[in-house]
Design an enzyme around this catalytic site. Structure first.
Site, PDB file in Angstrom:
ATOM      1  N   THR A  36      -4.326  -1.339  -3.804  1.00  0.00           N
ATOM      2  CA  THR A  36      -3.568  -0.368  -2.998  1.00  0.00           C
ATOM      3  C   THR A  36      -2.993   0.780  -3.828  1.00  0.00           C
ATOM      4  O   THR A  36      -2.385   1.688  -3.286  1.00  0.00           O
ATOM      5  CB  THR A  36      -2.404  -1.093  -2.284  1.00  0.00           C
ATOM      6  OG1 THR A  36      -1.686  -1.832  -3.284  1.00  0.00           O
ATOM      7  CG2 THR A  36      -2.912  -2.029  -1.212  1.00  0.00           C
ATOM      8  N   ARG A  76       4.158  -6.981  -1.485  1.00  0.00           N
ATOM      9  CA  ARG A  76       4.468  -5.740  -0.762  1.00  0.00           C
ATOM     10  C   ARG A  76       3.335  -5.313   0.160  1.00  0.00           C
ATOM     11  O   ARG A  76       3.577  -4.823   1.253  1.00  0.00           O
ATOM     12  CB  ARG A  76       4.734  -4.584  -1.755  1.00  0.00           C
ATOM     13  CG  ARG A  76       6.063  -4.619  -2.427  1.00  0.00           C
ATOM     14  CD  ARG A  76       6.236  -3.398  -3.328  1.00  0.00           C
ATOM     15  NE  ARG A  76       5.295  -3.420  -4.476  1.00  0.00           N
ATOM     16  CZ  ARG A  76       5.537  -4.019  -5.634  1.00  0.00           C
ATOM     17  NH1 ARG A  76       6.693  -4.603  -5.828  1.00  0.00           N
ATOM     18  NH2 ARG A  76       4.648  -4.016  -6.610  1.00  0.00           N
ATOM     19  N   SER A  77       2.079  -5.463  -0.267  1.00  0.00           N
ATOM     20  CA  SER A  77       1.004  -4.988   0.604  1.00  0.00           C
ATOM     21  C   SER A  77      -0.013  -6.055   1.001  1.00  0.00           C
ATOM     22  O   SER A  77      -1.017  -5.714   1.635  1.00  0.00           O
ATOM     23  CB  SER A  77       0.306  -3.754   0.030  1.00  0.00           C
ATOM     24  OG  SER A  77       0.440  -3.645  -1.311  1.00  0.00           O
ATOM     25  N   CYS A  90      -6.713   7.156 -20.241  1.00  0.00           N
ATOM     26  CA  CYS A  90      -7.350   8.312 -19.579  1.00  0.00           C
ATOM     27  C   CYS A  90      -7.559   9.504 -20.515  1.00  0.00           C
ATOM     28  O   CYS A  90      -8.634  10.109 -20.547  1.00  0.00           O
ATOM     29  CB  CYS A  90      -6.522   8.727 -18.363  1.00  0.00           C
ATOM     30  SG  CYS A  90      -4.754   8.765 -18.679  1.00  0.00           S
ATOM     31  N   HIS A 143      -6.451  15.872 -16.172  1.00  0.00           N
ATOM     32  CA  HIS A 143      -5.787  16.051 -17.462  1.00  0.00           C
ATOM     33  C   HIS A 143      -6.522  17.140 -18.253  1.00  0.00           C
ATOM     34  O   HIS A 143      -7.755  17.207 -18.235  1.00  0.00           O
ATOM     35  CB  HIS A 143      -5.852  14.769 -18.302  1.00  0.00           C
ATOM     36  CG  HIS A 143      -4.982  13.647 -17.803  1.00  0.00           C
ATOM     37  ND1 HIS A 143      -4.114  13.749 -16.741  1.00  0.00           N
ATOM     38  CD2 HIS A 143      -4.853  12.374 -18.269  1.00  0.00           C
ATOM     39  CE1 HIS A 143      -3.483  12.586 -16.571  1.00  0.00           C
ATOM     40  NE2 HIS A 143      -3.914  11.741 -17.481  1.00  0.00           N
TER      41      HIS A 143
HETATM   42  P1  A2P Z   1       1.423  -3.167  -4.157  1.00  0.00           P
HETATM   43  O1  A2P Z   1       0.812  -2.188  -3.184  1.00  0.00           O
HETATM   44  O2  A2P Z   1       1.529  -4.514  -3.562  1.00  0.00           O
HETATM   45  O3  A2P Z   1       2.669  -2.666  -4.800  1.00  0.00           O
HETATM   46  P2  A2P Z   1       0.184   2.449  -8.694  1.00  0.00           P
HETATM   47  O4  A2P Z   1      -0.261   2.479 -10.140  1.00  0.00           O
HETATM   48  O5  A2P Z   1      -0.452   3.537  -7.886  1.00  0.00           O
HETATM   49  O6  A2P Z   1       1.657   2.391  -8.556  1.00  0.00           O
HETATM   50  O7  A2P Z   1      -0.390   1.057  -8.090  1.00  0.00           O
HETATM   51  C1  A2P Z   1      -0.123  -0.198  -8.649  1.00  0.00           C
HETATM   52  C2  A2P Z   1      -1.001  -1.260  -7.984  1.00  0.00           C
HETATM   53  O8  A2P Z   1      -0.728  -2.522  -8.609  1.00  0.00           O
HETATM   54  C3  A2P Z   1      -0.721  -1.459  -6.511  1.00  0.00           C
HETATM   55  O9  A2P Z   1      -1.907  -1.847  -5.849  1.00  0.00           O
HETATM   56  C4  A2P Z   1       0.297  -2.604  -6.525  1.00  0.00           C
HETATM   57  O10 A2P Z   1       0.311  -3.375  -5.337  1.00  0.00           O
HETATM   58  C5  A2P Z   1      -0.293  -3.456  -7.634  1.00  0.00           C
HETATM   59  N1  A2P Z   1       0.709  -4.362  -8.203  1.00  0.00           N
HETATM   60  C6  A2P Z   1       1.840  -4.025  -8.876  1.00  0.00           C
HETATM   61  N2  A2P Z   1       2.528  -5.151  -9.242  1.00  0.00           N
HETATM   62  C7  A2P Z   1       1.797  -6.195  -8.819  1.00  0.00           C
HETATM   63  C8  A2P Z   1       1.954  -7.624  -8.895  1.00  0.00           C
HETATM   64  N3  A2P Z   1       3.002  -8.187  -9.510  1.00  0.00           N
HETATM   65  N4  A2P Z   1       0.997  -8.405  -8.337  1.00  0.00           N
HETATM   66  C9  A2P Z   1      -0.074  -7.835  -7.733  1.00  0.00           C
HETATM   67  N5  A2P Z   1      -0.279  -6.520  -7.617  1.00  0.00           N
HETATM   68  C10 A2P Z   1       0.632  -5.700  -8.158  1.00  0.00           C
END
Ligand code: A2P
Length: 331
Positions: free
Chosen positions: A11, A39-40, A129, A238
């Site tokens: 996500t 969260r998602s 990157c 970048h």
């Molecule tokens: P979530 O949507 O549940 O927060 P970005 O770099 O754009 O902020 O995205 C970070 C990605 O990593 C998102 O998909 C986020 O999911 C996921 N993420 C961050 N922390 C965790 C965690 N502890 N377990 C699983 N996924 C995570």
């Protein structure tokens, strides 16, 4: 038979781009499983015209069988879950910095060093990157003239800090009072010479990534890199100003010819007609663009140039998907 691919961090800004690129490059995916945090979990995403439901990332699901797992959920998630997936026999392409400098873990820019993937299973690290685009442009010149010193300043887009950072810049453009939570200072109408944390030697971690990742990928610890990494209020893409010192004297016309032939590089260098790459013009493409190629005024063995690439694509998602393509081509 098609591939089973797992996307950890599906996500996020890079995760979503990875889904897009898997489809665009027509990777033969049978099953795509998307993982994220509480969260998602349960959210719906679309992949190849089908709806998929985001699953909660757990230790158990990482023990399932995948052809490839793409990780882009930050270093902490990679630290904990990538070894579990690898121990279960899976190949992990990790976009975080967690494993990049670990000995025996390949750090790969496919155009440059895919040979290190031969016969390998386990965690593979996707480089930083800013390092990826620099290496794509410099590897063919290193081969020809022998690079010994790189002085680089970067101009990095906010999308490199994830979705929240994109929202922060958008918010501040509309409303000067919009708070800063992702960055240490306001990013709109500003530039911040501070990416990742400061090291006691005065460089930031982002700058040190550019030093040590470059040496690892080019398999040459004698290359001296001095980096200053700067966040600017650009959404995607970048840019880098490079000063390069070589063992052999480079010739500008020959450098252009070498770069025109190089895989993944496009030369845009006709300043009289304002032809040089900018992030706005090159975003949403997979190539690395080079312009402003010129000899140093004093050191005959030195050159300067300007390098631009889409940080979410070649700088992250595209490079990771190209690693899968390179692995598949070796089977
Ligand atoms: P979530 O949507 O549940 O927060 P970005 O770099 O754009 O902020 O995205 C970070 C990605 O990593 C998102 O998909 C986020 O999911 C996921 N993420 C961050 N922390 C965790 C965690 N502890 N377990 C699983 N996924 C995570």
């Amino acid at each position: 038979m098609g591939l089973t691919i797992g996307l950890v961090g599906a996500t996020g800004a890079v995760g979503r781009k990875m889904m897009e690129i898997l489809q665009e490059r027509k990777i033969p995916v049978d099953t795509l499983r998307a993982f994220a945090s509480q969260r998602s979990a349960g959210e719906k995403l679309e992949f190849n015209g089908k709806e998929i439901t985001v699953e909660l990332l757990t230790e158990e699901v990482m023990k399932d069988t995948f052809d490839y797992l793409l990780f882009s959920a930050g270093g902490g998630v990679s630290e904990k879950y990538a070894p579990i997936a690898a121990a279960a026999g899976n190949i992990v392409v990790d976009n975080s910095s967690q494993w990049r400098m670990t000995e025996d873990i390949p750090l790969v820019v496919p155009e440059v060093n895919s040979h290190v993937l031969k016969g390998y299973r386990g965690i593979i690290a996707n480089p930083n990157c800013s390092t990826i685009q620099m290496i794509v442009a410099l590897a063919p010149l290193h081969k020809k003239y022998g690079l010994n010193r790189i002085v680089v300043s970067t101009y990095q887009a906010v999308s490199g800090s994830g979705h929240e950072a994109i929202m922060e810049l958008e918010g501040q453009i509309k409303d000067a009072a919009h708070p800063h939570t992702v960055y240490p200072k306001r990013i709109a109408a500003n530039c911040i010479p501070h990416i990742d944390v400061f090291n006691e030697n005065g460089f930031t971690k982002e700058e040190l990534k550019m030093v040590y990742e470059t040496q690892k990928i080019l398999e040459d610890d004698s290359i001296q890199v001095n980096a200053t990494t700067v966040r600017i209020p650009v959404f995607y893409g970048h840019s880098e100003s490079l000063y390069l010192e070589f063992d052999q004297e480079p010739n500008v016309q020959e450098v252009k010819a070498i770069l025109e032939e190089a895989e993944g590089v496009i030369v845009m260098d006709n300043p009289e007609v304002n032809e040089y790459p900018t992030p706005l013009e090159t975003a949403n493409t997979d190539d690395t663009y080079v312009g402003r190629i010129r000899k140093d005024l004093f050191n005959t063995k030195a050159l300067s140039m300007w390098v631009v690439a889409d940080n979410l694509r070649k700088g992250a998602a595209t490079n990771a998907v190209q690693i899968i393509e390179a692995m598949e081509a070796m089977i």
